[in-house]
Design a protein around this motif. Structure first.
Motif, mmCIF file in Angstrom:
data_model
loop_
_atom_site.group_PDB
_atom_site.id
_atom_site.type_symbol
_atom_site.label_atom_id
_atom_site.label_comp_id
_atom_site.label_asym_id
_atom_site.label_seq_id
_atom_site.Cartn_x
_atom_site.Cartn_y
_atom_site.Cartn_z
ATOM 1 N N LEU A 1 23.328 41.107 -82.489
ATOM 2 C CA LEU A 1 23.509 42.538 -82.722
ATOM 3 C C LEU A 1 22.316 43.380 -82.289
ATOM 4 N N GLU A 2 21.395 42.769 -81.562
ATOM 5 C CA GLU A 2 20.270 43.538 -81.019
ATOM 6 C C GLU A 2 20.783 44.590 -80.032
ATOM 7 N N THR A 3 21.866 44.262 -79.365
ATOM 8 C CA THR A 3 22.541 45.211 -78.480
ATOM 9 C C THR A 3 23.964 45.405 -79.009
ATOM 10 N N PRO A 4 24.618 46.508 -78.680
ATOM 11 C CA PRO A 4 25.988 46.718 -79.159
ATOM 12 C C PRO A 4 26.883 45.544 -78.740
ATOM 13 N N THR A 5 27.617 45.005 -79.718
ATOM 14 C CA THR A 5 28.437 43.821 -79.487
ATOM 15 C C THR A 5 29.806 44.000 -80.126
ATOM 16 N N ARG A 6 30.848 43.700 -79.350
ATOM 17 C CA ARG A 6 32.207 43.784 -79.894
ATOM 18 C C ARG A 6 32.460 42.623 -80.855
ATOM 19 N N PHE A 7 33.242 42.890 -81.881
ATOM 20 C CA PHE A 7 33.576 41.874 -82.877
ATOM 21 C C PHE A 7 34.136 40.625 -82.212
ATOM 22 N N GLN A 8 35.057 40.791 -81.258
ATOM 23 C CA GLN A 8 35.657 39.623 -80.613
ATOM 24 C C GLN A 8 34.632 38.822 -79.822
ATOM 25 N N ASP A 9 33.673 39.489 -79.202
ATOM 26 C CA ASP A 9 32.640 38.782 -78.438
ATOM 27 C C ASP A 9 31.678 38.036 -79.362
ATOM 28 N N LEU A 10 31.342 38.659 -80.476
ATOM 29 C CA LEU A 10 30.472 38.019 -81.451
ATOM 30 C C LEU A 10 31.126 36.747 -81.998
ATOM 31 N N CYS A 11 32.392 36.850 -82.381
ATOM 32 C CA CYS A 11 33.108 35.686 -82.909
ATOM 33 C C CYS A 11 33.276 34.615 -81.836
ATOM 34 N N GLY A 12 33.537 35.009 -80.613
ATOM 35 C CA GLY A 12 33.671 34.059 -79.515
ATOM 36 C C GLY A 12 32.384 33.303 -79.245
ATOM 37 N N ALA A 13 31.258 34.005 -79.300
ATOM 38 C CA ALA A 13 29.961 33.356 -79.082
ATOM 39 C C ALA A 13 29.672 32.343 -80.186
ATOM 40 N N LEU A 14 30.002 32.697 -81.420
ATOM 41 C CA LEU A 14 29.785 31.771 -82.532
ATOM 42 C C LEU A 14 30.732 30.575 -82.447
ATOM 43 N N HIS A 15 31.956 30.823 -82.004
ATOM 44 C CA HIS A 15 32.932 29.735 -81.849
ATOM 45 C C HIS A 15 32.459 28.737 -80.787
ATOM 46 N N ALA A 16 31.850 29.242 -79.735
ATOM 47 C CA ALA A 16 31.330 28.358 -78.688
ATOM 48 C C ALA A 16 30.114 27.565 -79.173
ATOM 49 N N ARG A 17 29.381 28.128 -80.115
ATOM 50 C CA ARG A 17 28.141 27.506 -80.591
ATOM 51 C C ARG A 17 28.353 26.544 -81.767
ATOM 52 N N TYR A 18 29.337 26.854 -82.624
ATOM 53 C CA TYR A 18 29.539 26.069 -83.839
ATOM 54 C C TYR A 18 30.916 25.422 -83.837
ATOM 55 N N ASP A 19 31.008 24.276 -84.452
ATOM 56 C CA ASP A 19 32.262 23.530 -84.533
ATOM 57 C C ASP A 19 33.045 23.993 -85.759
ATOM 58 N N ALA A 20 33.737 25.106 -85.605
ATOM 59 C CA ALA A 20 34.553 25.659 -86.696
ATOM 60 C C ALA A 20 35.749 26.373 -86.072
ATOM 61 N N PRO A 21 36.879 26.397 -86.782
ATOM 62 C CA PRO A 21 38.057 27.112 -86.273
ATOM 63 C C PRO A 21 37.776 28.612 -86.126
ATOM 64 N N LEU A 22 38.322 29.203 -85.080
ATOM 65 C CA LEU A 22 38.075 30.614 -84.783
ATOM 66 C C LEU A 22 38.515 31.522 -85.932
ATOM 67 N N ASP A 23 39.625 31.217 -86.599
ATOM 68 C CA ASP A 23 40.074 32.077 -87.696
ATOM 69 C C ASP A 23 39.085 32.056 -88.866
ATOM 70 N N ILE A 24 38.453 30.932 -89.110
ATOM 71 C CA ILE A 24 37.436 30.843 -90.169
ATOM 72 C C ILE A 24 36.199 31.634 -89.762
ATOM 73 N N ILE A 25 35.811 31.520 -88.503
ATOM 74 C CA ILE A 25 34.657 32.282 -88.004
ATOM 75 C C ILE A 25 34.928 33.770 -88.127
ATOM 76 N N ARG A 26 36.097 34.211 -87.714
ATOM 77 C CA ARG A 26 36.430 35.649 -87.821
ATOM 78 C C ARG A 26 36.331 36.122 -89.262
ATOM 79 N N ARG A 27 36.901 35.340 -90.180
ATOM 80 C CA ARG A 27 36.893 35.723 -91.598
ATOM 81 C C ARG A 27 35.468 35.819 -92.125
ATOM 82 N N ASP A 28 34.655 34.801 -91.839
ATOM 83 C CA ASP A 28 33.298 34.776 -92.364
ATOM 84 C C ASP A 28 32.403 35.836 -91.730
#
Length: 94
Positions: free
Chosen positions: A48-75
């Motif tokens: 969030l150092e630069t403006p980031t869309r919610f979908q891009d933030l969740c996508g980056a975390l999904h690529a980095r962590y082994d968790a289902p995308l729906d759980i990442i979005r919720r958290d």
């Protein structure tokens, strides 16, 4: 609450922040509130150092962590909602 995918988030400039042992610690001087982010919260804060869309933030975390995308979005939505409440981030809906 899940935010619309195109919602843009960015850090608020107000809290004082520092990183200690890989985790971000923040102090809001106006409210004297103290916040501590774990390693995943710290990764989100870094994005969030630069403006980031919610979908891009969740996508980056999904690529980095082994968790289902729906759980990442919720958290991520829960953390961002809490951060919004405390004035640590701002959001924009295009």
């Amino acid at each position: 609450m899940i935010f619309p995918p195109e919602t843009v988030f960015i850090r608020s400039p107000e809290p004082l922040t520092t990183e200690i042992d890989g985790e971000v610690v923040m102090m809001d001087l106006s409210s004297s509130a103290y916040f501590n982010l774990d390693s995943i919260g710290t990764a989100i804060w870094g994005q969030l150092e630069t403006p980031t869309r919610f979908q891009d933030l969740c996508g980056a975390l999904h690529a980095r962590y082994d968790a289902p995308l729906d759980i990442i979005r919720r958290d991520v939505a829960a953390l961002l909602a809490d951060m919004l409440t405390h004035g640590l981030v701002r959001k924009e809906v295009p």
